[in-house]
Design an enzyme around this catalytic site. Sequence first.
Site, PDB file in Angstrom:
ATOM      1  N   GLU A   1      -8.836 -13.341  -1.503  1.00 19.61           N
ATOM      2  CA  GLU A   1      -8.212 -13.895   0.000  1.00 19.61           C
ATOM      3  C   GLU A   1      -9.088 -15.267   0.454  1.00 19.61           C
ATOM      4  O   GLU A   1     -10.282 -15.093   1.081  1.00 19.61           O
ATOM      5  CB  GLU A   1      -8.452 -13.056   0.503  1.00 19.61           C
ATOM      6  CG  GLU A   1      -7.085 -12.988   2.060  1.00 19.61           C
ATOM      7  CD  GLU A   1      -7.507 -12.228   3.242  1.00 19.61           C
ATOM      8  OE1 GLU A   1      -7.270 -10.781   2.284  1.00 19.61           O
ATOM      9  OE2 GLU A   1      -7.117 -12.380   4.146  1.00 19.61           O
TER      10      GLU A   1
ATOM     11  N   HIS B   1     -11.409 -13.951   3.664  1.00 19.30           N
ATOM     12  CA  HIS B   1     -12.291 -13.566   3.153  1.00 19.30           C
ATOM     13  C   HIS B   1     -13.593 -14.690   2.323  1.00 19.30           C
ATOM     14  O   HIS B   1     -14.452 -13.968   3.216  1.00 19.30           O
ATOM     15  CB  HIS B   1     -11.979 -12.156   2.434  1.00 19.30           C
ATOM     16  CG  HIS B   1     -11.252 -11.467   2.296  1.00 19.30           C
ATOM     17  ND1 HIS B   1     -10.773 -10.130   1.799  1.00 19.30           N
ATOM     18  CD2 HIS B   1     -10.822 -11.300   4.159  1.00 19.30           C
ATOM     19  CE1 HIS B   1      -9.960  -9.051   2.523  1.00 19.30           C
ATOM     20  NE2 HIS B   1      -9.627  -9.591   3.844  1.00 19.30           N
TER      21      HIS B   1
ATOM     22  N   ASP C   1     -10.773 -11.436  10.775  1.00 15.63           N
ATOM     23  CA  ASP C   1     -10.072 -11.105   9.885  1.00 15.63           C
ATOM     24  C   ASP C   1      -8.571 -11.215  10.147  1.00 15.63           C
ATOM     25  O   ASP C   1      -8.260 -10.645  10.910  1.00 15.63           O
ATOM     26  CB  ASP C   1     -10.408 -10.311   9.409  1.00 15.63           C
ATOM     27  CG  ASP C   1      -9.753 -10.957   7.542  1.00 15.63           C
ATOM     28  OD1 ASP C   1      -8.605 -11.541   7.618  1.00 15.63           O
ATOM     29  OD2 ASP C   1      -9.303  -9.616   6.915  1.00 15.63           O
TER      30      ASP C   1
ATOM     31  N   ASP D   1      -4.865 -13.653  -2.278  1.00 16.21           N
ATOM     32  CA  ASP D   1      -3.738 -13.565  -0.801  1.00 16.21           C
ATOM     33  C   ASP D   1      -4.204 -14.762  -0.338  1.00 16.21           C
ATOM     34  O   ASP D   1      -4.627 -14.929   0.447  1.00 16.21           O
ATOM     35  CB  ASP D   1      -4.531 -11.919  -0.225  1.00 16.21           C
ATOM     36  CG  ASP D   1      -3.957 -10.949  -0.552  1.00 16.21           C
ATOM     37  OD1 ASP D   1      -3.358 -10.917  -1.630  1.00 16.21           O
ATOM     38  OD2 ASP D   1      -4.472  -9.861  -0.120  1.00 16.21           O
TER      39      ASP D   1
ATOM     40  N   HIS E   1       1.151  -0.609  -0.111  1.00 20.26           N
ATOM     41  CA  HIS E   1      -0.119  -0.497  -0.290  1.00 20.26           C
ATOM     42  C   HIS E   1       0.983   1.106   0.289  1.00 20.26           C
ATOM     43  O   HIS E   1       1.419   0.790   0.284  1.00 20.26           O
ATOM     44  CB  HIS E   1      -0.952   0.163   1.459  1.00 20.26           C
ATOM     45  CG  HIS E   1      -1.632  -0.998   1.658  1.00 20.26           C
ATOM     46  ND1 HIS E   1      -1.360  -2.121   2.069  1.00 20.26           N
ATOM     47  CD2 HIS E   1      -3.528  -1.150   1.552  1.00 20.26           C
ATOM     48  CE1 HIS E   1      -2.385  -3.600   2.105  1.00 20.26           C
ATOM     49  NE2 HIS E   1      -3.192  -2.410   1.933  1.00 20.26           N
TER      50      HIS E   1
ATOM     51  N   GLU F   1     -11.032  -7.018  -5.046  1.00 20.45           N
ATOM     52  CA  GLU F   1     -10.375  -8.144  -3.451  1.00 20.45           C
ATOM     53  C   GLU F   1     -11.492  -7.831  -2.516  1.00 20.45           C
ATOM     54  O   GLU F   1     -12.224  -7.349  -1.878  1.00 20.45           O
ATOM     55  CB  GLU F   1      -8.939  -8.027  -2.279  1.00 20.45           C
ATOM     56  CG  GLU F   1      -9.027  -8.593  -1.668  1.00 20.45           C
ATOM     57  CD  GLU F   1      -7.794  -7.964  -0.919  1.00 20.45           C
ATOM     58  OE1 GLU F   1      -6.953  -8.006  -1.233  1.00 20.45           O
ATOM     59  OE2 GLU F   1      -7.527  -9.023   1.166  1.00 20.45           O
TER      60      GLU F   1
ATOM     61  N   ASP G   1      -5.565 -13.069   9.268  1.00 18.11           N
ATOM     62  CA  ASP G   1      -5.256 -13.151   8.521  1.00 18.11           C
ATOM     63  C   ASP G   1      -3.706 -14.210   9.406  1.00 18.11           C
ATOM     64  O   ASP G   1      -2.294 -13.622   9.664  1.00 18.11           O
ATOM     65  CB  ASP G   1      -3.691 -11.330   8.193  1.00 18.11           C
ATOM     66  CG  ASP G   1      -5.470 -11.070   7.308  1.00 18.11           C
ATOM     67  OD1 ASP G   1      -6.419 -11.580   6.859  1.00 18.11           O
ATOM     68  OD2 ASP G   1      -4.338  -9.322   7.661  1.00 18.11           O
TER      69      ASP G   1
ATOM     70  N   ASP H   1       1.865   2.332   3.225  1.00 15.09           N
ATOM     71  CA  ASP H   1       3.368   1.099   4.233  1.00 15.09           C
ATOM     72  C   ASP H   1       4.586   1.584   3.508  1.00 15.09           C
ATOM     73  O   ASP H   1       5.614   1.195   4.490  1.00 15.09           O
ATOM     74  CB  ASP H   1       3.455   0.068   3.219  1.00 15.09           C
ATOM     75  CG  ASP H   1       2.435  -1.289   3.310  1.00 15.09           C
ATOM     76  OD1 ASP H   1       1.233  -0.877   4.475  1.00 15.09           O
ATOM     77  OD2 ASP H   1       1.965  -1.782   2.573  1.00 15.09           O
TER      78      ASP H   1
HETATM   79  C1  XLS Z   1      -7.808  -6.529   4.435  1.00 12.97           C
HETATM   80  C2  XLS Z   1      -7.112  -6.247   3.054  1.00 12.97           C
HETATM   81  C3  XLS Z   1      -6.354  -5.991   2.705  1.00 12.97           C
HETATM   82  C4  XLS Z   1      -6.088  -6.034   1.185  1.00 12.97           C
HETATM   83  C5  XLS Z   1      -5.035  -4.336   0.623  1.00 12.97           C
HETATM   84  O1  XLS Z   1      -8.024  -7.589   5.226  1.00 12.97           O
HETATM   85  O2  XLS Z   1      -6.663  -7.809   2.849  1.00 12.97           O
HETATM   86  O3  XLS Z   1      -5.191  -6.158   3.381  1.00 12.97           O
HETATM   87  O4  XLS Z   1      -5.250  -7.428   0.631  1.00 12.97           O
HETATM   88  O5  XLS Z   1      -5.533  -3.204   0.769  1.00 12.97           O
HETATM   89 CA    CA Z   2      -7.430 -10.498   5.706  1.00 14.82          CA
HETATM   90 CA    CA Z   3      -6.047  -9.271   1.318  1.00 12.35          CA
END
Ligand code: XLS
Ligand code: CA
Ligand code: CA
Length: 439
Positions: A268, A271, A307, A296, A101, A232, A309, A104
């Site tokens: 993702e 998600h 979420d 993702d 991003h 996404e 991750d 980042d």
């Molecule tokens: C957040 C998203 C983010 C996207 C990019 O939940 O996964 O990280 O991948 O903005």
């Molecule tokens: Ca996520």
């Molecule tokens: Ca993501």
Amino acid sequence: MKEYFENVPEIRYAGADSKDPFTFRFYDADRVVLGKPMREHLPFAMAWWHNLCANGTDMFGRGTADKSFGEVPGTMAHAKAKVDAGFEFMRKLGIRYFCFHDVDLVPEADDIKETNRRLDEISDYILSKMKDTGIKCLWGTANMFGNPRYMNGAGSSNSFDVYCFAAAQIKKALDITVKLGGRGYVFWGGREGYETLLNTDVAFEQENIACLMKMAVEYGRSIGFKGDFYVEPKPKEPMKHQYDFDAATAIGFLKAHGLDKDFKLNIEANHATLAGHTFEHELRIAGMNGMLGSVDANQGDMFLGWDTDEFPYDVYTSTMAMYEIIRAGGLTGGFNFDAKNRRPSYTHEDMFHAYILGMDTWALGLIKAAEIIEDGRLDKFVKQRYASYGQSELGRKVLAKTAILKELAARADSLGAPELPSSGRQEYLQSVINSILFR
Ligand code: XLS
Ligand code: CA
Ligand code: CA
């Protein structure tokens, strides 16, 4: 040049029996699977945000991990140290791509002109590192959810000035993505959604999001961006209702607004499960619509409704996901580890353990998916399951889309009561999968 991860060697493939924690057990970049080396099947990418920025801060406590890399966070010296550490990290793991991003990369200034100047400076620096190492950019994106101005969304904001800021951030993030040769550009609709209909005009907001995407496509193409734009999908969090709920919803939106030629999806895993789907389901829906772009690569926790991750560990999922991806013809993008270490795994070594786990999980998934394809029983079963359509002239007319309702009704009349459809044999098929996975 300073070494940031002194305790970690270059990670090499050492085979499934290796007890050395800093080796791959399954990811062997040169191993040929289905006619291609693993590295081509699996263009892995490092997520700048989780790996180089996130320090374990959560809503209950401060960070646990030190991501200062010897500099003061919030400075350009720190931004550069992250670049150096990130490239050392990717080089040691043999990761050939990264995703970012805008915010980042550099600390965001109060004035967007200063933020953009910092982005120019850091992207020059990144570009020089890319030239030295051959590491490439998978995709870029703009963070249009973190700054308080985006409390009501970016493209869906009720404020026209905020909408203009979103446009400015997209424009700059596209400039940087093109400068770094990115394969794709992602729209994750962070706060594109709503909390209550009592204050929301959904139709107005969705039109504005589509309009912003159209302007992004026009601008991107005008500066030479040839890659794919990605949406996404995510159903919720941070908003209660997010407009890009899942793959089917996002595809419908893109088609309704004539954006489906320029956009594909970035699916993702976490998600997908938040939307009540399996990862494989989302990949199938994107793939069968010709819109599977990138992935993702993470996983969620089925016991938690948010979420998380996490790094991918579930080989059943990576196998069936890889099966979908191969059958869809692969990705135009790659496998971005949008994943973070668990908060108590806070050392720099843990960053490597996490990526080794993720890369091995996908490599194993690739090997096993290839075996399922070569075995052929699954594919054959599915074809056979629908075979009745090809067994009569009328069935073939349905396949050719020339049948009419009356003819079908007449056939039903002549049958009296139809036989039950053939058995689904789910348990048998699951045992086939287990026999391939664990042989
Ligand atoms: C957040 C998203 C983010 C996207 C990019 O939940 O996964 O990280 O991948 O903005
Ligand atoms: Ca996520
Ligand atoms: Ca993501």
